[in-house]
Write a protein that holds these residues in place. Structure first.
Motif, PDB file in Angstrom:
ATOM      1  N   ARG A  77      38.205  45.399  42.205  1.00  0.00           N
ATOM      2  CA  ARG A  77      37.040  45.580  41.343  1.00  0.00           C
ATOM      3  C   ARG A  77      37.405  45.949  39.907  1.00  0.00           C
ATOM      4  NH1 ARG A  77      34.401  49.820  42.566  1.00  0.00           N
ATOM      5  NH2 ARG A  77      32.392  49.176  41.698  1.00  0.00           N
ATOM      6  N   SER A 186      35.804  41.066  37.168  1.00  0.00           N
ATOM      7  CA  SER A 186      36.655  41.799  38.109  1.00  0.00           C
ATOM      8  C   SER A 186      37.925  41.001  38.383  1.00  0.00           C
ATOM      9  CB  SER A 186      35.907  42.058  39.415  1.00  0.00           C
ATOM     10  OG  SER A 186      35.751  40.858  40.150  1.00  0.00           O
ATOM     11  N   GLN A 273      31.975  44.166  39.485  1.00  0.00           N
ATOM     12  CA  GLN A 273      32.963  44.695  38.540  1.00  0.00           C
ATOM     13  C   GLN A 273      32.782  46.196  38.352  1.00  0.00           C
ATOM     14  OE1 GLN A 273      33.981  44.495  33.766  1.00  0.00           O
ATOM     15  NE2 GLN A 273      32.943  42.748  34.694  1.00  0.00           N
ATOM     16  N   ASN A 287      29.581  50.111  39.978  1.00  0.00           N
ATOM     17  CA  ASN A 287      29.388  48.683  39.747  1.00  0.00           C
ATOM     18  C   ASN A 287      28.559  48.454  38.478  1.00  0.00           C
ATOM     19  OD1 ASN A 287      29.073  45.895  40.054  1.00  0.00           O
ATOM     20  ND2 ASN A 287      27.339  46.121  41.446  1.00  0.00           N
TER      21      ASN A 287
END
Length: 322
Positions: A77, A186, A273, A287
């Motif tokens: 991530r 990401s 991401q 996130n």
């Protein structure tokens, strides 16, 4: 070090001390080649020390790369800046490295460019390093304006505002760097799309790469070393917005709608991401999603920055609220 967020009292003292020394006579010893008589900065008090001296944050040049499939240190991530030059293998520049170096001078397909990142503004534009046919190499001044990184070129020691790519002091005052299409996504998104792509290898510096020295910064109520106006419309100063030209789309709006087609652009949001400015480990951040901006099916230059920074550098900009 600028990475330690100061208490209000300490910040006030730091601001007064910095403003007292905010003039070219004080800076000249460190910048003997800079022409301070050429500038579009209205007041030298706009420029503050971020803590580190000139090159105290070491910009990098000509980084090494490895194949995406051979990279094992980066968490899925974690954000990377993706640069795709036509005819060249896509390249990923991990934020875990840019956090500590802020500028990476590179070249691909005959195009010299600089990948940049200002953690205090979450601004990460990529610029062509050519100005009137001359290739420039960029470093970090250690100074801030509007809480934004001031870069310098090693050829003339002119100073440049990172968020907009504008020369603000020296020979190149008033010149603009040409932005190139790039985006933050990401690591998982990059390597899934580009299994044979290239990712920047870890630099040979004693840094704790992968650690975020700005823990919880993007949850702060105020920006660091910033004394300008706050954004309008009740938008939080450190809320993310997508800047395309002089327009800004709030990321929460994009996250809610998924995709927006406005002003000739198609702007999309996809989950997955991590924020690089949240938890101590970059890959564990909350996130914030990935933004892509396209026109006629092609990626276009844009920036995902904090709202206060957009307002600072585009005070007459258009807020795309609905």
């Amino acid at each position: 070090m600028r990475t330690n967020l100061l208490t209000a009292a300490t910040l006030s003292v730091a601001l007064m001390a910095t403003q007292a020394s905010a003039n070219p006579e004080f800076w000249q010893y460190e910048w003997p080649k800079t022409n301070f008589e050429m500038t579009n900065v209205e007041s030298w008090t706009e420029i503050l020390s971020g803590g580190p001296p000139r090159d105290g944050i070491p910009a990098l040049s000509d980084p090494q790369f490895i194949r995406a499939g051979n990279e094992t240190k980066i968490e899925n991530r974690e954000p990377v800046v993706t640069v795709e030059i036509e005819g060249e293998t896509p390249r990923a520049y991990p934020i875990r490295y840019l956090t500590w170096h802020e500028i990476i001078n590179d070249k691909a397909g005959g195009v010299p460019y600089a990948v940049t990142y200002c953690p205090l503004c979450n601004s990460a534009p990529t610029f062509d390093r050519r100005v009137n046919g001359r290739v420039l190499t960029f470093g970090v001044t250690g100074k801030l304006r509007g809480s934004n990184l001031i870069m310098y070129d090693r050829e003339t020691e002119s100073w440049w505002q990172q968020a907009v790519g504008e020369g603000i002091v020296g020979e190149y005052t008033g010149a603009y760097l040409t932005p190139l299409p790039s985006w933050m996504e990401s690591w998982s998104e990059f390597k899934t799309r580009n299994p044979e792509g290239l990712v920047m290898a870890q630099p040979a510096f004693p840094r704790t790469y992968g650690r975020n020295p700005y823990v919880s910064y993007d949850s702060s109520s105020r920006p660091f070393l910033y004394n300008g106006e706050m954004p309008p419309h009740g938008i939080q100063p450190l809320a993310r917005v997508v800047r395309v030209g002089n327009r800004a789309w709030p990321v929460p709006r994009l996250a809610a709608e998924g995709e927006i087609a406005e002003a000739g652009f198609t702007i999309s949001w996809a989950s997955g991401q991590a924020s690089a400015l949240d938890t101590a480990r970059i890959g564990r951040g909350r996130n914030v999603g990935t933004i892509r901006v396209r026109k006629d099916g092609k990626d276009v230059p844009h920036d995902v920055m904090f709202a206060f920074a957009f307002h600072a550098f585009f005070p007459d900009g258009e807020w795309m609220l609905r």
